[in-house]
Write an enzyme that holds these catalytic residues in place. Structure first.
Site, PDB file in Angstrom:
ATOM      1  N   CYS A  32      46.309  15.583  47.261  1.00 58.55           N
ATOM      2  CA  CYS A  32      46.855  16.821  46.682  1.00 58.55           C
ATOM      3  C   CYS A  32      46.247  18.062  47.331  1.00 58.55           C
ATOM      4  O   CYS A  32      46.895  19.104  47.426  1.00 58.55           O
ATOM      5  CB  CYS A  32      46.630  16.856  45.168  1.00 58.55           C
ATOM      6  SG  CYS A  32      44.896  16.662  44.690  1.00 58.55           S
ATOM      7  N   HIS A 314      42.323  18.124  40.627  1.00 62.08           N
ATOM      8  CA  HIS A 314      43.650  18.072  41.223  1.00 62.08           C
ATOM      9  C   HIS A 314      43.970  19.443  41.815  1.00 62.08           C
ATOM     10  O   HIS A 314      43.394  20.449  41.389  1.00 62.08           O
ATOM     11  CB  HIS A 314      44.647  17.702  40.105  1.00 62.08           C
ATOM     12  CG  HIS A 314      46.053  17.502  40.570  1.00 62.08           C
ATOM     13  ND1 HIS A 314      46.382  16.652  41.601  1.00 62.08           N
ATOM     14  CD2 HIS A 314      47.228  18.060  40.135  1.00 62.08           C
ATOM     15  CE1 HIS A 314      47.705  16.680  41.774  1.00 62.08           C
ATOM     16  NE2 HIS A 314      48.224  17.524  40.906  1.00 62.08           N
TER      17      HIS A 314
END
Length: 370
Positions: A32, A314
């Protein structure tokens, strides 16, 4: 992402920008950090246009000499040439090349998006510089006009200690700015200035602050005394001095990295600073040197770190495209209201359920910076 894609198309309806593509990226296990930065760069229009132009003019070379830049150009070309307006693309070739080239990104551990952005831009610069130099070498014996040589006309060998002008690539033209470090001797008042280039600015942050105040702190005057005295060439001795950093030449695209990960000596590890730092949609740079006073910028992308610590979490990105704000979370792409951007400023209390914090900001100049 069929349903999500069609949902985005429905949301935009007739306002869907002609020729634009909104594609999510597949995640290959903690990639990510890579996906969020690539989305920001794809919607950095000058960067995208130059990379696609490079891809078109180097198609035959790209097949034989793969590098990180050809993989990136290939990925951007894949997106822009899709028949569908929305969907998901797997940036597999790019991620494989990245891991092959740099062991730092090989593990499945949580990576730093800013480190990746730095590595990628510097890698693209290196590739362009090598290509410009090899073109230069090939042209040395040819009779073509000097204008066609990327690094200008060839020159006679230079004496020792004299440096040739560095190659200025299109990455430099887009992202590079110049800082000037001014040191004023408090005894003779002589000002010594040293220039240095930057592709992004890393700013220290404070609780309940703003980008403007962080930039002011970045350029605040610091007094050098005691063991930190400055050697003044005019006085020929160590003297007390005042030092400050100013932006001599602002870049066309200003990338600001908020230093959210701080090493805490008493803990013996890094900690994430969830501080609330307001980043405006329109930014006026005030810590600049004439004639670049009050250069205005507009925010077009934000890489967001989600999570309470530096070693897990994330990354997602917010992107402004054709006056619409979009939210990219790996495979998923959705429209968001402009007002939602402020939910990513940070938390005014240390312990908060909101862990989505702006980490890298991309601003485009609204006026001339050349």
């Amino acid at each position: 992402m069929g349903a999500a894609g069609s949902k985005l198309e429905k949301a935009l309806g007739e306002q869907f920008p002609e020729g634009e593509r909104y594609f999510g990226f597949e995640n290959f296990g903690n990639t990510c950090y890579c996906n969020s930065v690539l989305q920001a760069l794809y919607f950095c229009v000058p960067f995208r246009e130059q990379l696609l132009e490079y891809y078109t003019s180097n198609k035959s070379v790209a097949d034989s000499e793969e590098n990180l830049m050809t993989c990136l150009a290939d990925l951007f070309s894949q997106i822009s040439s899709q028949k569908k307006k929305t969907g998901v693309i797997a940036p597999k070739r790019f991620v494989q090349r990245l891991k092959k080239q740099n062991e730092l990104f090989r593990s499945y551990m949580h990576q730093d998006a800013h480190e990746f952005l730095n590595y990628l831009l510097n890698e693209v610069v290196d590739i362009l510089e090598k290509e410009a130099k090899s073109t230069n070498t090939r042209h040395k014996t040819s009779s073509s006009s000097p204008e066609k040589i990327p690094n200008g006309p060839t020159k006679l060998p230079l004496p020792n200690g004299v440096h040739k002008d560095p190659v200025v690539t299109w990455v430099h033209n887009i992202f590079q700015g110049i800082l000037t470090n001014e040191t004023r001797c408090l005894r003779c008042e002589t000002v010594t200035a040293r220039d240095e280039t930057f592709l992004d600015l890393s700013l220290d942050i404070e609780q309940n602050s703003s980008i403007t105040s962080c930039l002011k702190n970045f350029s605040s005057t610091e007094t050098l005394h005691a063991e930190d005295k400055f050697f003044c060439d005019k006085c020929c001795s160590l003297q007390e001095a005042q030092k400050r950093m100013k932006i001599k030449k602002p870049p066309h695209i200003l990338v600001i990295h908020l230093k959210r990960f701080k090493y805490m000596e008493q803990l013996g590890r890094y900690k994430k600073l969830s501080y609330r730092v307001v980043f405006p949609l329109e930014l006026k740079l005030s810590n600049t040197v004439e004639p670049y006073t009050d250069v205005e910028y507009s925010l077009f992308a934000v890489v967001v770190h989600v999570g309470s610590g530096p070693n897990h979490g994330h990354y997602v990105s917010l992107v402004k495209s054709h006056n619409h704000w979009l939210f990219f979370d790996d495979e998923n792409v959705e429209m968001i209201e402009e007002s939602a951007v402020q939910t990513f400023f940070g938390s005014s209390q240390e312990y908060s359920s909101n862990t989505d914090h702006g980490y890298i900001l991309f601003y485009e100049s609204l006026g001339p910076t050349k």
